[in-house]
Write a protein that holds these residues in place. Structure first.
Motif, mmCIF file in Angstrom:
data_model
loop_
_atom_site.group_PDB
_atom_site.id
_atom_site.type_symbol
_atom_site.label_atom_id
_atom_site.label_comp_id
_atom_site.label_asym_id
_atom_site.label_seq_id
_atom_site.Cartn_x
_atom_site.Cartn_y
_atom_site.Cartn_z
ATOM 1 N N LYS A 84 71.255 -60.070 -33.057
ATOM 2 C CA LYS A 84 71.600 -58.661 -32.841
ATOM 3 C C LYS A 84 70.863 -58.122 -31.626
ATOM 4 O O LYS A 84 69.767 -58.578 -31.309
ATOM 5 C CB LYS A 84 71.184 -57.834 -34.069
ATOM 6 C CG LYS A 84 72.039 -58.059 -35.277
ATOM 7 C CD LYS A 84 72.267 -56.717 -35.962
ATOM 8 C CE LYS A 84 73.072 -56.874 -37.229
ATOM 9 N NZ LYS A 84 74.323 -57.593 -37.029
ATOM 10 N N HIS A 98 67.399 -57.039 -32.205
ATOM 11 C CA HIS A 98 66.365 -58.061 -32.313
ATOM 12 C C HIS A 98 65.732 -58.374 -30.964
ATOM 13 O O HIS A 98 64.619 -58.857 -30.889
ATOM 14 C CB HIS A 98 66.946 -59.357 -32.885
ATOM 15 C CG HIS A 98 67.472 -59.206 -34.266
ATOM 16 N ND1 HIS A 98 68.329 -60.112 -34.823
ATOM 17 C CD2 HIS A 98 67.279 -58.238 -35.196
ATOM 18 C CE1 HIS A 98 68.636 -59.719 -36.054
ATOM 19 N NE2 HIS A 98 68.020 -58.580 -36.291
ATOM 20 N N GLU A 156 78.549 -60.366 -31.944
ATOM 21 C CA GLU A 156 77.745 -61.217 -32.817
ATOM 22 C C GLU A 156 78.481 -62.477 -33.243
ATOM 23 O O GLU A 156 77.935 -63.583 -33.168
ATOM 24 C CB GLU A 156 77.321 -60.422 -34.056
ATOM 25 C CG GLU A 156 76.272 -61.140 -34.858
ATOM 26 C CD GLU A 156 75.828 -60.343 -36.072
ATOM 27 O OE1 GLU A 156 76.030 -59.119 -36.089
ATOM 28 O OE2 GLU A 156 75.293 -60.955 -36.992
ATOM 29 N N PHE A 180 76.959 -70.447 -30.149
ATOM 30 C CA PHE A 180 75.739 -71.199 -30.445
ATOM 31 C C PHE A 180 76.064 -72.443 -31.260
ATOM 32 O O PHE A 180 75.618 -73.544 -30.974
ATOM 33 C CB PHE A 180 74.770 -70.308 -31.234
ATOM 34 C CG PHE A 180 73.403 -70.882 -31.359
ATOM 35 C CD1 PHE A 180 72.432 -70.593 -30.432
ATOM 36 C CD2 PHE A 180 73.094 -71.750 -32.403
ATOM 37 C CE1 PHE A 180 71.178 -71.134 -30.538
ATOM 38 C CE2 PHE A 180 71.838 -72.308 -32.510
ATOM 39 C CZ PHE A 180 70.878 -71.990 -31.568
ATOM 40 N N GLU A 181 76.868 -72.222 -32.246
ATOM 41 C CA GLU A 181 77.255 -73.312 -33.140
ATOM 42 C C GLU A 181 77.870 -74.457 -32.347
ATOM 43 O O GLU A 181 77.587 -75.627 -32.566
ATOM 44 C CB GLU A 181 78.290 -72.732 -34.113
ATOM 45 C CG GLU A 181 78.258 -73.299 -35.486
ATOM 46 C CD GLU A 181 76.857 -73.432 -36.029
ATOM 47 O OE1 GLU A 181 76.623 -74.484 -36.602
ATOM 48 O OE2 GLU A 181 76.000 -72.524 -35.862
ATOM 49 N N LYS A 217 77.558 -66.331 -32.342
ATOM 50 C CA LYS A 217 77.275 -67.369 -33.326
ATOM 51 C C LYS A 217 78.166 -68.580 -33.102
ATOM 52 O O LYS A 217 77.715 -69.734 -33.176
ATOM 53 C CB LYS A 217 77.473 -66.822 -34.734
ATOM 54 C CG LYS A 217 76.256 -66.094 -35.245
ATOM 55 C CD LYS A 217 76.530 -65.480 -36.588
ATOM 56 C CE LYS A 217 75.395 -64.559 -36.996
ATOM 57 N NZ LYS A 217 75.846 -63.544 -37.946
ATOM 58 N N ARG A 262 65.532 -72.727 -31.940
ATOM 59 C CA ARG A 262 65.372 -72.179 -33.287
ATOM 60 C C ARG A 262 65.089 -70.685 -33.214
ATOM 61 O O ARG A 262 65.649 -69.889 -33.955
ATOM 62 C CB ARG A 262 64.247 -72.911 -34.014
ATOM 63 C CG ARG A 262 64.319 -72.726 -35.504
ATOM 64 C CD ARG A 262 63.253 -73.532 -36.219
ATOM 65 N NE ARG A 262 63.331 -74.940 -35.907
ATOM 66 C CZ ARG A 262 62.274 -75.680 -35.521
ATOM 67 N NH1 ARG A 262 61.095 -75.107 -35.391
ATOM 68 N NH2 ARG A 262 62.407 -76.952 -35.281
ATOM 69 N N VAL A 263 64.209 -70.341 -32.273
ATOM 70 C CA VAL A 263 63.933 -68.920 -32.102
ATOM 71 C C VAL A 263 65.203 -68.192 -31.717
ATOM 72 O O VAL A 263 65.520 -67.117 -32.237
ATOM 73 C CB VAL A 263 62.872 -68.724 -31.006
ATOM 74 C CG1 VAL A 263 62.681 -67.255 -30.716
ATOM 75 C CG2 VAL A 263 61.574 -69.367 -31.430
ATOM 76 N N SER A 316 68.280 -68.958 -32.272
ATOM 77 C CA SER A 316 69.329 -68.884 -33.285
ATOM 78 C C SER A 316 69.032 -67.808 -34.312
ATOM 79 O O SER A 316 69.935 -67.289 -34.945
ATOM 80 C CB SER A 316 69.473 -70.230 -33.980
ATOM 81 O OG SER A 316 68.325 -70.473 -34.751
ATOM 82 N N SER A 317 67.761 -67.478 -34.449
ATOM 83 C CA SER A 317 67.444 -66.459 -35.436
ATOM 84 C C SER A 317 67.777 -65.071 -34.908
ATOM 85 O O SER A 317 67.664 -64.094 -35.620
ATOM 86 C CB SER A 317 65.964 -66.537 -35.812
ATOM 87 O OG SER A 317 65.189 -66.078 -34.740
ATOM 88 N N LEU A 318 68.163 -65.024 -33.673
ATOM 89 C CA LEU A 318 68.357 -63.736 -33.030
ATOM 90 C C LEU A 318 69.849 -63.497 -32.867
ATOM 91 O O LEU A 318 70.517 -64.223 -32.137
ATOM 92 C CB LEU A 318 67.644 -63.830 -31.681
ATOM 93 C CG LEU A 318 67.573 -62.684 -30.754
ATOM 94 C CD1 LEU A 318 66.227 -62.731 -30.091
ATOM 95 C CD2 LEU A 318 68.639 -62.807 -29.715
#
Lengths: 731, 629
Positions: A219, A222, A189, A196-197, A193, A212-213, A215-217
């Motif tokens: 785990k 999910h 995880e 992604f960052e 992140k 956006r979708v 980034s909300s994911l």
């Protein structure tokens, strides 16, 4: 300094030959890599793909059959197993040897992809296949190295020659997504992140929504049931790259032993290699933006009969219409062929038109013929539009529509207007002084004299005359409505998952068509009546006939909701726009997808065919109107100007003007003649699908018309080319 | 999670999850709560994302609770109920601790169910068409701005405009009447509206010419009454023109011979008419107007005619406005007025006459206030189960309902309610001073201390019991200072106007009609109305007044419902002056108001449920009787 940039230029003949064989090897490689997973999922491309790789296809087909057998057996459908085996000519023991599990899972996975599955497997139901799909990610490298790999590739692409950089940059986005998902899937995880960052800022801005979708994911849990993700996994991201650029990339990756990235490219990307000049950044940007990359070139190769059907022969009454109307018994005595534009046009068969009975169409009734005559009369009074002669605009405001206006339609003769509302009602208004009347009740109908001349008038119940009628029946917002061409019926599609057919004689519901088990976003009658199309949240568009309660065709292939549906003027094709940001054209005859248009950067909410059937215009949430040449399968224009979602598009009756209505409270008029005339469709462009669009939106824009803070959700040209616009005023 | 630095999304903290769990009686460990919190956040984001497609397909820009619920529904989650209201929910924070919550008001279902003023549903959905752009022309400016309409006037319209303005502002009264009538009923003059509004705004430049001012006000009236016109934002301009006529010390009022009082009355009537018929458009103005009226009233430098305007303006806005603004100001104002009235010097004669006008206007306003208040109270206590609680219960009830929580369920309270509720709604940031409703007895006592019996008589005829015998006009012949209630005709109200229309006219009314026909062509909307109101002609015991104030112009065409007994009441010399005591009747502190129905004026009051009548009935009113048309 590195010598890589030179490599690109140093491709000599010898190497070139090499590359060609390599390229074909690559595609083989792709297929083989698929083995562990699933087939190419897109149903539209499956046909063409199958022919392309016939050798591979044979073995794959066999495997698919085996898998089906496996599935049947597992579900104890022994008879079916027998029959299938007999028909396919498979040996009895064919099921035993292979790993049953993997085969079964392959098939279930591919059915989820939407290839053959009539309905989408609901998210949240148990999905054994998801694990299988995702399990492709289980092969993992060192999570810490992902950043190194990615930035290594980034450095490389930034250092190549400009002409290649733009092309190779296309790889970034799919790679980024897949690497991120791999990290997430393998429970890294924090690394995910960080990854992604670090790199999400590099991606093209038009992928913002998807990012956006994503980034909300964070785990693994999910990923189950996340539809966007499933789309990404089950469909290959398609890239078009010139051979030179591809070669560069390949060599780089092999030199660096960068297997991680190479694997992803092999497994999850479909690289459509073409010979010739690399494309420029603007060319690439024009075509990209959809959920699954660009369309494969083969997908747009099928022949499309975009011509119009021959108009049925109807004797036109002569100019002295008034007298004609009076002597009723007299059919027009002499058939004088009309020499107006319409008449002559309909005489000769368009070479691009489908044969008249390619799709069985309903017979014309007498009333239809009368209507055609009315239409032609009106057409003679039609105003010729052009840049110097713009249409007048009438705005129909829905007042006090506090319940939320969600859809509007006009009849072709502009005599009725219907609105669909969020409170699940449909309301019909008469726009002319003629009131809406119901047919009398059965008991009263028995009393009237059926032989009388004005029986059609007598069956109407004068007591029910009113300006508007309300149709209640749906249990959710009505998102799409459509009048039948003969004005006898009205279709409405709703959030409750049904399409309803209403009679405009009795103002009652006749049929509820159930099939989409999810919200139905749009529906439309065929221009010839009888058929209609609907599309919804289940990503499938369906073709129905009014007298069948089950769909005749199902068009599946979109990777996200089907947001709008339109019939081609010749009723042989259906265009669907989707929130996967692609437009597909489907053949009604065989259900094949014959065109895939990519280029929009947001969900598509409006489609319009030009009256001659040659072109398609599409509008999306990105505020742009794109024009497409159906015959060549090319984007031919981009109209920029709107600042918000375009909800309505309409060509004028003769096709000279394109009107677009938007959420930004404007109607804009565009010079369609000029947009289509300026087009140079040389063979090269047609062959490669590379387009050069000049930015001439400003020249094509003929006018911007503000409403009184009312979003424009529907547009309609009357038969005389008066533009009607509609929307709800909600202060 | 809370310990993360960057926050891309709204997040639910571990603590919140724990709290929620505790509230349902579950103990959660830290790690469990953390995991749950994270998952909940993710599910929320997911639902939010999928809800946006419902918004897009509904062709809206605003994501609603309903959209979110649909997203939940389609992912097999129960919908969240109770947040579907269209208007924004007030979000409050509790002072102690960082607690935020959505205010949840209690709704009295019984009251709601038994309320007789059933709200009408919203207007019917309809489609209206307008030609927005002819041949693609006129596209340079957005529609709706004034100039674009100006340029596209057709010749016919232009001609019409010229004819109408010429007729209205010209010499021929007959022509004017015709023009006004047409202006009132013509459906095709929408394009000319800005012109007319502009012409009307010319009141400021003709403040010396009463005749012209009157004509311009007629024009306002016609425009307001035209059912085909949508006044929209032009109403503001109209209202400001009307306010000008009410409040400004017009140049015309320098000459005492000019009857500017009528103009002010008429303008006030017009103002109330606008509020009745176009309440939706001007609701935002109500508060503003109250403030400006109050300002004028509290400014002693202003001439008395401005004060008069302020009083009639308040009266026109309804008794609640009077209660809210005039009543609290009365003690302060009284001193000034008293000084004027007590000055007998010759040089003061004119000012004093003006002072009497103001006095009369105030009296009329407060009488109406008392009456309406008593009425609303009696209605409330009628509604309540125990009639015996009477006054106390009534006043409590009123106190509860008035500060704007919910409209009080007073079926009989005059239709001002709608406007008054605007006032109350805007109460938060209002520059009007804090105001608490004064209970009726207290109010009455205070007013009585100002006005003496001239007030008491009017009131006592209603509640009855407290006073055995309503004193007639002759009951106090020795009044030290006779103060004829000259302006009593001002107490024309929607109630009085409306009632004859629906009630059978009392025979006395018809009998007393002196047959003096009144020109009401421009003000009355129906012929029935016209005949009725014209039958109610002036009966006034105004002979005295004529002597005292020869210039007062009400004398000629005074009218009033004959059932009103006009009294010449005494005025108190000073606040709580002992000398007036013989003329003051003792007033029981808690008269059982509800016990005996207000007999004396009951027939003029509408029956229960009348409020539901369209407010238009105020369109025709007595004021117009004074109009030289």
């Amino acid at each position: 300094f590195r010598a890589v940039p030179d490599d690109g230029g140093l491709v000599d003949a010898d190497e070139d030959k090499d590359i060609k064989t390599e390229a074909s090897n690559d595609s083989w490689g792709n297929n083989n890599a698929n083995d562990g997973r699933l087939l190419s999922p897109s149903p539209g491309s499956s046909a063409s793909a199958g022919s392309n790789k016939s050798a591979a296809g044979a073995s794959e087909e066999q495997q698919t059959l085996l898998a089906v057998l496996q599935f049947l057996r597992k579900n104890k459908l022994t008879e079916s197993v027998e029959i299938l085996r007999r028909e396919a000519g498979l040996p009895e023991d064919s099921l035993e040897p292979k790993g049953a599990d993997s085969l079964l899972s392959r098939v279930t996975a591919s059915s989820t992809a939407g290839a053959q599955a009539p309905t989408k497997v609901a998210a949240g139901e148990d999905q054994p296949d998801v694990n299988v799909v995702l399990s492709a990610y289980s092969q993992q490298g060192d999570p810490a190295l992902y950043e190194v790999y990615y930035s290594g590739l980034k450095r490389f692409i930034e250092s190549v020659l400009d002409c290649h950089r733009a092309e190779l940059s296309q790889v970034f986005y799919p790679l980024f997504v897949h690497m991120y998902l791999e990290l997430v899937y393998n429970n890294h995880e924090s690394e995910a992140k960080a990854f992604f960052e670090k790199f999400s800022g590099d991606q093209e801005c038009y992928y913002e929504d998807d990012l956006r979708v994503l980034s909300s994911l964070t785990k693994k849990e999910h990923m189950r049931g996340n539809e966007t993700l499933l789309d990404f996994r089950t469909s290959k991201f398609v890239l078009r790259i010139s051979r030179d650029s591809y070669q560069l990339l390949k060599r780089h990756l092999q030199e660096r032993q960068n297997n991680q990235i190479w694997n992803i490219i092999q497994e999850h990307l479909y690289i459509d290699i073409f010979d010739g000049m690399p494309r420029s950044k603007s060319q690439i940007d024009a075509m990209s933006g959809s959920l699954a990359g660009e369309a494969k070139r083969e997908a747009n190769k099928a022949k499309v009969y975009y011509g119009l059907l021959k108009e049925p022969e109807i004797e036109l009454p002569l100019d002295d219409e008034d007298e004609e109307a009076e002597n009723e018994e007299g059919k027009p005595k002499k058939k004088k062929p009309k020499k107006d534009s319409l008449g002559s046009k309909s005489k000769k068969q368009d070479p691009n038109a489908p044969s008249q009975n390619r799709i069985p169409l309903p017979e014309l009734k007498d009333s239809d013929k009368l209507d055609k005559i009315m239409y032609m009369k009106e057409a003679t009074k039609r105003i010729r539009l052009g840049p110097d002669n713009l249409p007048s605009i009438c705005f129909y405001s829905f007042l006090n529509a506090y319940q939320g206006l969600t859809a509007v339609d006009f009849t072709d003769d502009s005599s009725l207007i219907a609105g669909g509302f969020a409170d699940s009602t449909v309301r019909v208004w008469s726009v002319t002084p003629k009131k809406l009347r119901k047919v009398k009740s059965a008991a009263d109908l028995n009393l009237i004299d059926k032989e009388s001349d004005d029986v059609l008038e007598r069956i109407m119940d004068e007591k029910t005359a009113s300006e508007s009628k309300i149709l209640c029946g749906h249990s959710g917002p009505v998102y799409g409505i459509s009048f039948s061409p003969d004005r006898n019926y009205l279709l409405s599609s709703s959030e409750d998952g049904t399409v309803r057919l209403w009679s405009l004689q009795t103002f009652t519901c006749l049929v509820g068509y159930k099939g989409h088990n999810y919200p139905v976003w749009d529906t439309q009658f065929s221009p010839h009546g009888y058929y209609f199309v609907s599309g919804g949240h289940d990503r499938v568009a369906r073709l129905w006939a009014t007298d069948h309660y089950q769909p005749l065709r199902m068009f599946s292939g979109h990777l996200a909701d089907v947001t709008c549906t339109r019939f081609h003027p010749n009723s042989n094709y259906v265009a669907t726009g989707s929130s996967d940001r692609t437009i597909r054209l489907w053949d009604v005859l065989n259900g094949n997808c014959v065109r895939i248009f990519t280029g929009h950067k947001g969900p598509i909410h409006a489609l319009a065919f030009s009256p001659n059937g040659k072109f398609l215009a599409s509008g999306a949430t990105d505020g742009r109107v794109l024009l497409w040449d159906i015959g060549h399968g090319l984007m031919v224009g981009e109209l920029k100007g709107h600042t918000d979602t375009i909800y309505s598009l309409r060509f004028s009756r003769d096709g000279e003007i394109l009107a677009s209505g938007s959420m930004d409270n404007t109607v804009r008029l565009w010079d369609a003649t000029k947009a289509f005339d300026d087009l140079e469709t040389d063979d090269f462009t047609a062959a490669t699908g590379h387009i050069h669009l000049q930015d001439n939106s400003q020249e094509l824009l003929l006018g911007t018309y503000m409403t009184k803070s009312t979003p424009v959700i529907h547009l309609h040209f009357t038969r005389r080319n008066l533009l009607l616009a509609a929307g709800a005023y909600n202060p | 999670m809370a310990d993360r630095e960057e926050r891309r999304f709204a997040e639910i903290s571990r603590e919140s999850v724990k709290f929620m769990a505790e509230s349902t009686g579950v103990e959660l460990g830290d790690d469990v709560a953390g995991l749950l919190a994270e998952d909940v956040c993710y599910r929320l984001r997911e639902a939010t994302q999928s809800s946006s497609q419902f918004m897009r397909h509904a062709k809206r820009r605003k994501l609603t609770v309903e959209d979110f619920n649909r997203a939940l529904h389609w992912s097999n989650v129960e919908a969240i109920c109770g947040y579907g209201a269209q208007d924004t929910l007030p979000f409050r924070s509790a002072k102690e601790g960082e607690l935020f919550f959505i205010e949840d008001r209690d709704i009295n279902l019984v009251e709601l169910a038994l309320a007789t003023n059933i709200p009408k549903g919203c207007a019917e959905t309809m489609v209206r068409v307008n030609v927005s752009y002819m041949d693609g022309k006129g596209n340079l400016e957005p529609q709706g701005t004034v100039p674009s309409a100006v340029q596209s006037l057709s010749d016919d319209l232009l001609k019409y405009y010229q004819q109408i303005t010429r007729a209205i502002l010209g010499e021929d009264p007959h022509l004017m009447k015709v023009a006004l009538l047409d202006l009132q009923s013509n459906a095709k003059i929408a394009a000319l509206l800005p012109y007319f509004v502009y012409v009307i705004s010319g009141v400021k430049s003709v403040s010396h010419d009463l005749e012209q001012l009157n004509r311009l006000l007629h024009m306002v009236k016609s425009l307001v009454q035209n059912p085909y016109l949508y006044l929209g934002s032009y109403i503001r301009s109209l209202v400001s023109s009307v306010m000008y006529c009410i409040l400004e010390p017009l140049a015309a009022s320098i000459n005492p011979l000019n009857d500017h009082w009528t103009l002010r009355d008429y303008a006030a009537l017009l103002l109330s008419h606008i509020f009745w018929t176009h309440g939706d458009l001007v609701s935002g103005l109500y508060h503003q107007i109250l403030v400006s009226l109050q300002k004028v009233l509290s400014d002693p430098v202003r001439p008395l005619c401005s004060h008069y305007g302020a009083v009639v303006g308040l009266h026109a806005l309804g008794w609640k406005a009077v209660e809210r603004v005039l009543f609290p100001h009365l003690p302060a104002y009284w001193a000034n007025l008293q000084a004027v009235l007590d000055d007998y010097s010759v040089s003061n004669a004119q000012v004093k006459a003006d002072g009497h006008k103001v006095y009369g206007a105030i009296l009329v306003a407060v009488e109406r206030l008392l009456k309406m208040k008593a009425l609303s109270l009696s209605q409330q206590s009628d509604g309540g189960s125990s009639g015996q609680t009477g006054f106390a219960g009534g006043s409590i009830c009123y106190r509860v309902s008035s500060p704007g929580l919910s409209p009080p369920p007073e079926p009989l309270s005059e239709a001002t309610l709608g406007i008054a509720s605007h006032l109350q709604a805007g109460g938060a940031g209002c520059p009007l001073e804090e105001w608490t409703p004064v209970p009726l007895p207290a109010m009455y006592c205070e007013l009585y201390s100002f006005f003496g019996d001239s007030l008491a008589v009017r009131f006592s005829t209603g509640p009855g019991d407290a006073r055995k015998e309503p004193p007639g006009p002759t009951s106090n012949p020795d009044t030290t200072r006779k103060m004829p209630q000259l302006t009593a005709n001002l107490n024309i109200s929607p109630r009085h106007d409306g009632s004859p229309r629906t009630d059978p006219t009392p025979p006395s009314l018809a009998a007393t009609g002196s047959g003096r026909s009144l020109t009401r062509s421009c003000s009355s909307s129906s012929s029935v109305q016209r005949s009725r109101s014209s039958s109610r002609s002036g009966q006034r015991s105004a002979g005295l007044s004529r002597d005292v104030f020869p210039k007062a112009r009400f004398t000629s065409s005074q009218t009033g419902p004959p059932a009103f007994s006009f009294l010449i009441g005494g005025r108190q010399m000073g606040l709580r002056c002992q000398g007036r005591r013989p003329f003051q009747t003792n007033f029981a502190p808690t008269p059982p108001l509800s016990a005996v129905p207000p007999r004396a004026y009951a027939h003029k009051l509408p029956v229960i449920g009348r409020v539901g009548k369209p407010v238009r009935r105020w369109a025709c009113s007595h004021y117009s009787l004074h109009l030289p048309l």
